[in-house]
Each structure stands twice: as structure tokens, then as C-alpha cells.
Scaffold this motif. Structure first.
Motif, PDB file in Angstrom:
ATOM      1  N   VAL A 184      -6.255  17.032   4.584  1.00  0.00           N
ATOM      2  CA  VAL A 184      -6.863  16.054   5.499  1.00  0.00           C
ATOM      3  C   VAL A 184      -8.182  15.557   4.915  1.00  0.00           C
ATOM      4  O   VAL A 184      -8.470  14.352   4.943  1.00  0.00           O
ATOM      5  N   THR A 185      -8.993  16.458   4.368  1.00  0.00           N
ATOM      6  CA  THR A 185     -10.264  16.061   3.777  1.00  0.00           C
ATOM      7  C   THR A 185     -10.052  15.085   2.623  1.00  0.00           C
ATOM      8  O   THR A 185     -10.735  14.065   2.521  1.00  0.00           O
ATOM      9  N   LEU A 186      -9.101  15.404   1.750  1.00  0.00           N
ATOM     10  CA  LEU A 186      -8.798  14.497   0.642  1.00  0.00           C
ATOM     11  C   LEU A 186      -8.303  13.145   1.134  1.00  0.00           C
ATOM     12  O   LEU A 186      -8.740  12.097   0.656  1.00  0.00           O
ATOM     13  N   GLY A 187      -7.399  13.164   2.092  1.00  0.00           N
ATOM     14  CA  GLY A 187      -6.839  11.918   2.608  1.00  0.00           C
ATOM     15  C   GLY A 187      -7.871  11.053   3.288  1.00  0.00           C
ATOM     16  O   GLY A 187      -7.965   9.846   3.026  1.00  0.00           O
ATOM     17  N   VAL A 188      -8.674  11.653   4.159  1.00  0.00           N
ATOM     18  CA  VAL A 188      -9.697  10.880   4.873  1.00  0.00           C
ATOM     19  C   VAL A 188     -10.749  10.372   3.896  1.00  0.00           C
ATOM     20  O   VAL A 188     -11.206   9.226   4.000  1.00  0.00           O
ATOM     21  N   THR A 198     -11.277   6.393   3.695  1.00  0.00           N
ATOM     22  CA  THR A 198     -12.514   5.855   4.268  1.00  0.00           C
ATOM     23  C   THR A 198     -13.657   5.737   3.276  1.00  0.00           C
ATOM     24  O   THR A 198     -14.616   5.016   3.532  1.00  0.00           O
ATOM     25  N   LYS A 199     -13.616   6.493   2.178  1.00  0.00           N
ATOM     26  CA  LYS A 199     -14.711   6.542   1.198  1.00  0.00           C
ATOM     27  C   LYS A 199     -16.020   6.998   1.843  1.00  0.00           C
ATOM     28  O   LYS A 199     -17.103   6.654   1.400  1.00  0.00           O
ATOM     29  N   ASN A 200     -15.905   7.804   2.904  1.00  0.00           N
ATOM     30  CA  ASN A 200     -17.058   8.313   3.629  1.00  0.00           C
ATOM     31  C   ASN A 200     -17.054   9.839   3.534  1.00  0.00           C
ATOM     32  O   ASN A 200     -16.195  10.498   4.111  1.00  0.00           O
ATOM     33  N   VAL A 201     -18.020  10.406   2.816  1.00  0.00           N
ATOM     34  CA  VAL A 201     -18.048  11.847   2.573  1.00  0.00           C
ATOM     35  C   VAL A 201     -18.258  12.627   3.867  1.00  0.00           C
ATOM     36  O   VAL A 201     -17.584  13.633   4.114  1.00  0.00           O
ATOM     37  N   ILE A 202     -19.187  12.185   4.688  1.00  0.00           N
ATOM     38  CA  ILE A 202     -19.501  12.907   5.922  1.00  0.00           C
ATOM     39  C   ILE A 202     -18.294  12.921   6.851  1.00  0.00           C
ATOM     40  O   ILE A 202     -17.961  13.962   7.438  1.00  0.00           O
ATOM     41  N   PHE A 203     -17.628  11.801   6.997  1.00  0.00           N
ATOM     42  CA  PHE A 203     -16.446  11.744   7.858  1.00  0.00           C
ATOM     43  C   PHE A 203     -15.323  12.612   7.299  1.00  0.00           C
ATOM     44  O   PHE A 203     -14.605  13.283   8.042  1.00  0.00           O
ATOM     45  N   ALA A 204     -15.168  12.638   5.986  1.00  0.00           N
ATOM     46  CA  ALA A 204     -14.133  13.472   5.363  1.00  0.00           C
ATOM     47  C   ALA A 204     -14.412  14.951   5.584  1.00  0.00           C
ATOM     48  O   ALA A 204     -13.509  15.720   5.947  1.00  0.00           O
ATOM     49  N   ALA A 232     -13.265  19.935   8.461  1.00  0.00           N
ATOM     50  CA  ALA A 232     -13.746  21.084   9.228  1.00  0.00           C
ATOM     51  C   ALA A 232     -13.038  21.172  10.574  1.00  0.00           C
ATOM     52  O   ALA A 232     -12.643  22.261  11.014  1.00  0.00           O
ATOM     53  N   ALA A 233     -12.868  20.035  11.226  1.00  0.00           N
ATOM     54  CA  ALA A 233     -12.158  20.037  12.514  1.00  0.00           C
ATOM     55  C   ALA A 233     -10.713  20.489  12.329  1.00  0.00           C
ATOM     56  O   ALA A 233     -10.185  21.256  13.140  1.00  0.00           O
TER      57      ALA A 233
END
Length: 109
Positions: free
Chosen positions: A79-83, A87-93, A98-99
Motif C-alpha cells: 500500500v505504501t509503495l502504491g500510494v 500520489t508522489k506524496n511521501v507523508i500520505f504514503a 501505517a494505517a
């Protein structure tokens, strides 16, 4: 260990001197001079090369499970890799990973 206290302290001092000399060779001798363009170009890829080597063993063989693969950690990594890719957003990834990890650990026990 069969080494005495003097031998252990000698090893610590030699290793400390060695790491100092390695760092000084780059920071002290080259620190005030500009690096060539080719070196700067290659240094941009250092985090991309190092981070997977640090993270992959923690995902594939996590110490928390005694080295057994864990579906919650695998799902969180994917999920982290995909997001991150979409999105190209590190914080959102990181947040979505984590969620996913906490939700997976909660659901799978």
C-alpha cells in the motif's frame, strides 16, 4: 569472549579512528570544494538505493514475528509503495502504510 579489557578498548579505538578517517576524507578534504556535476547526479540516487536495502528485510523477515513473513507487513509495504507511486506524496504514503499495518495487525491478530 576471550579478549581482555585492553584488547576490547584497542579495537574500539581503532574502529573509531577508521570511521573518523573515512568521514574526514569526504567531508574534510572535499567539503569546501564543489563536486563535479557527474558526482552530484549520482549522489541524488543514494537514498533510492539505500532505503530499500534497509526496509526490505524488515518487511520480508520481520523480527517481530521471529523472521516469518507477515501478511500485515507485506500489505502495508505494498500500500505504501502504491500510494507513493500514484500520489508522489511521501507523508500520505507513510500515513496510509501505517494505517494499513495497524489495521492488518488488528484484523489478523
Amino acid at each position: 569472549m576471550t579478549q581482555g579489557h585492553a584488547e576490547i578498548w584497542l579495537i574500539i579505538l581503532v574502529l573509531g579512528l577508521g570511521t573518523f578517517l573515512i568521514r574526514f576524507s569526504f567531508l574534510g578534504l572535499v567539503g569546501r570544494r564543489p563536486l563535479p556535476a557527474w558526482a552530484l547526479r549520482y549522489l541524488r540516487y543514494t537514498p533510492v538505493a539505500v532505503l530499500p536495502g534497509l526496509i526490505a528485510p524488515q518487511v520480508i523477515w520481520p523480527p517481530a514475528t521471529g523472521g516469518a513473513p507477515d501478511p500485515a507487513r507485506m500489505a502495508a509495504a505494498l500500500v505504501t509503495l502504491g500510494v507513493g507511486w500514484v500520489t508522489k506524496n511521501v507523508i500520505f504514503a507513510i500515513g496510509s502504510g501505517a494505517a494499513t499495518l495497524y489495521a492488518g495487525l488488528w484484523l489478523l491478530g
